[in-house]
Design an enzyme around this catalytic site. Structure first.
Site, PDB file in Angstrom:
ATOM      1  N   VAL A  68       4.128 -25.038 -17.464  1.00 41.20           N
ATOM      2  CA  VAL A  68       4.455 -26.366 -17.656  1.00 41.20           C
ATOM      3  C   VAL A  68       5.325 -26.113 -19.019  1.00 41.20           C
ATOM      4  O   VAL A  68       4.768 -25.731 -19.873  1.00 41.20           O
ATOM      5  CB  VAL A  68       3.284 -27.367 -17.800  1.00 41.20           C
ATOM      6  CG1 VAL A  68       3.923 -28.771 -18.195  1.00 41.20           C
ATOM      7  CG2 VAL A  68       2.714 -27.602 -16.348  1.00 41.20           C
ATOM      8  N   ALA A 113       4.824 -25.253 -24.180  1.00 43.07           N
ATOM      9  CA  ALA A 113       4.508 -24.830 -23.023  1.00 43.07           C
ATOM     10  C   ALA A 113       3.261 -24.429 -22.720  1.00 43.07           C
ATOM     11  O   ALA A 113       2.559 -24.205 -23.723  1.00 43.07           O
ATOM     12  CB  ALA A 113       5.838 -23.786 -22.392  1.00 43.07           C
ATOM     13  N   LYS A 114       2.899 -24.337 -21.502  1.00 37.83           N
ATOM     14  CA  LYS A 114       1.509 -23.779 -21.270  1.00 37.83           C
ATOM     15  C   LYS A 114       1.507 -22.913 -19.829  1.00 37.83           C
ATOM     16  O   LYS A 114       2.195 -23.675 -18.942  1.00 37.83           O
ATOM     17  CB  LYS A 114       0.220 -24.529 -21.424  1.00 37.83           C
ATOM     18  CG  LYS A 114      -1.030 -24.057 -21.889  1.00 37.83           C
ATOM     19  CD  LYS A 114      -1.119 -23.638 -23.177  1.00 37.83           C
ATOM     20  CE  LYS A 114      -2.352 -22.907 -23.391  1.00 37.83           C
ATOM     21  NZ  LYS A 114      -2.460 -22.590 -24.777  1.00 37.83           N
ATOM     22  N   GLY A 115       0.688 -22.056 -19.683  1.00 42.67           N
ATOM     23  CA  GLY A 115       0.692 -21.469 -18.240  1.00 42.67           C
ATOM     24  C   GLY A 115      -0.836 -21.249 -18.072  1.00 42.67           C
ATOM     25  O   GLY A 115      -1.688 -21.197 -19.056  1.00 42.67           O
TER      26      GLY A 115
END
Ligand code: NAD
Length: 424
Positions: A68, A113-115
């Site tokens: 995201v 962001a992050k995953g």
């Protein structure tokens, strides 16, 4: 592949509900209209991918991963990659939003962001985790890159994961791209001081927070929840500063010693056994007891949502410094505030990691490496400057530190939006 975001009004629970509530409070205080609020609340881009894994025994399994990108008004998106069986799209959305605020607050030129991949890394071999990482990277590679989005380690991932990610991306590009990740091994372009940066930052701020409450760090006691990349070094640096770390936990259990735990000894025990449980230098206690210990300082450094409405009233620490992202729910925040506890919010307290990640990206882009002393000095300077500015804003607005930090960050992101204008 790209999923449409849910409207901001959609109901959410857990970390995403918490992150949205914090943003709503800030945009209300800042007097922003609903349109601007929605732009700030809604991820810019989201992708969900499937990751088939050929296991070592020849069978196949399928995992789901997300990335995201919440916002990149101020620069490329930046945020960790998490491997955990609890990963969900909503959790990744919340963590991505917090990254946007953290980068803006510390004034590093990134968005958030992050995953995450929904997998329990402890149940898979290194070879299997390498294949999962390479497939995930390959699926998200059109969206990442040094100018687009730069992953880093988080729960369940480490410098090896980042080396595989960097290699996979580089092979696809046809040349080595060091700046696509941070938190890499030093021999592959990692920065000196990155592995301990989050914890160093937590401790810089924790010592300042204790002093602000009239507590001398060398006479203080502390408890730490989580003994991974953040909690372990936080405990170590607190002990080195003379603070007595009396209780520590991980996901398997907790240990305590009134006279202070021997942290180097505990680290050796964890390296040998994989857990704090069974450490001869302490007594076994209930995991919850670490959060409720009679201490001056509590550092939650494990997962989200551990301080909630049902247990915040039992917290006895005078100062809570959030090593983890999102450990305190808004309801717990209100209870702790009323009880006169000082909560230093995650977007400030654990920002040391992203600061040195930024240094690593700068070094990679310049192909020029700094000494550990330079990294540590610049980290301390930025953390303490942010601590001062958040305290000044809290005093000016007469709000808790989290509200002040969120307002400062949100205002910077909104300014970038407004200066850039709306396309088309
Ligand atoms: P990690 O996987 O290295 O360690 C997590 C630790 O928490 C482990 O010791 C695990 O056993 C423990 N744990 C998990 N669930 C627990 C529970 N319910 N009770 C007690 N302990 C529990 O992860 P990490 O990188 O140390 O990340 C910890 C937190 O810090 C996360 O919220 C992460 O997003 C945040 N964070 C990490 C970094 C970083 O640079 N690694 C930077 C900023 C924020």
């Amino acid at each position: 592949m790209t999923a449409l975001h849910e409207p901001v009004a959609a109901t959410a629970t857990g970390p995403l509900a918490d992150a949205r509530e914090q943003l709503r409070e800030a945009t209300t205080l800042l007097g922003y209209d609903e349109g601007l609020h929605q732009m700030l609340a809604t991820p810019r881009r989201e992708v969900t991918v499937s990751i088939p894994l050929r296991r070592d025994d020849g069978t196949t399994e399928l995992f789901v991963g997300h990335r995201v990108q919440h916002n990149f008004s101020r620069g490329p998106a930046k945020g960790g990659l998490r491997y955990s069986p609890d990963v969900s799209l909503d959790e990744v959305r919340a963590l991505a939003m917090w990254m946007t605020w953290k980068c803006a607050l510390l004034d590093v030129p990134y968005g958030g962001a992050k995953g995450g991949v929904r997998i329990d890394p402890r149940s898979y071999s290194q070879a299997e985790l390498e294949r999962v990482t390479r497939r995930y990277t390959s699926e998200i590679s059109p969206l990442i890159g040094p100018e687009r989005d730069i992953p880093a380690p988080d729960i369940g991932t480490d410098e090896k994961t980042m080396a595989w990610l960097m290699d996979t991306y580089s092979v696809q590009q046809g040349h080595t791209v060091l700046g696509v990740t941070t938190g890499k091994p030093i021999s592959l372009g990692g920065s000196r001081g990155r592995a301990t940066a989050t914890s160093r930052g937590v401790v810089h701020v924790a010592l300042a927070a204790l002093r602000s409450q009239g507590i001398a760090p060398e006479e203080a006691t502390a408890s730490v929840q989580g003994f991974g990349k953040v909690g372990r070094y936080a405990a170590r640096f607190l002990a080195e500063a003379g603070t007595r770390v009396v209780a520590v936990s991980d996901q398997y259990g907790a240990v305590a010693a009134e006279a202070g735990l021997d942290i180097p000894g505990l680290e050796r025990h964890v390296d040998a056994t994989g857990s704090v449980v069974g450490f001869a230098g302490g007594d076994e206690i209930a995991a919850e007891a670490v959060l409720e210990a009679e201490v001056d300082l509590l550092v939650p450094a494990a997962v989200e949502g551990v301080l909630r409405g049902d247990n915040a009233g039992r917290v006895r620490a005078k100062v809570i410094v959030e090593g983890a992202n999102g450990p305190t729910t808004p309801e717990a925040d209100r209870i702790l505030q009323e009880a006169g506890r000082l909560v230093v919010p995650d977007i400030l307290a654990n920002a040391g990691g992203v600061i040195v990640s930024y240094f690593e990206w700068v070094q990679a882009n310049q192909a020029y490496w700094w000494s550990e002393i330079e990294v540590e000095a610049r980290l301390a300077e930025r953390m303490l400057a942010a601590w001062d500015s958040v305290n000044a804003a809290a005093a000016r607005l007469d709000v808790p530190l989290r509200t002040a930090a969120t307002c400062l960050a949100v205002e910077r992101v909104a300014q970038a939006h407004q200066l850039r204008g709306l396309y088309p």
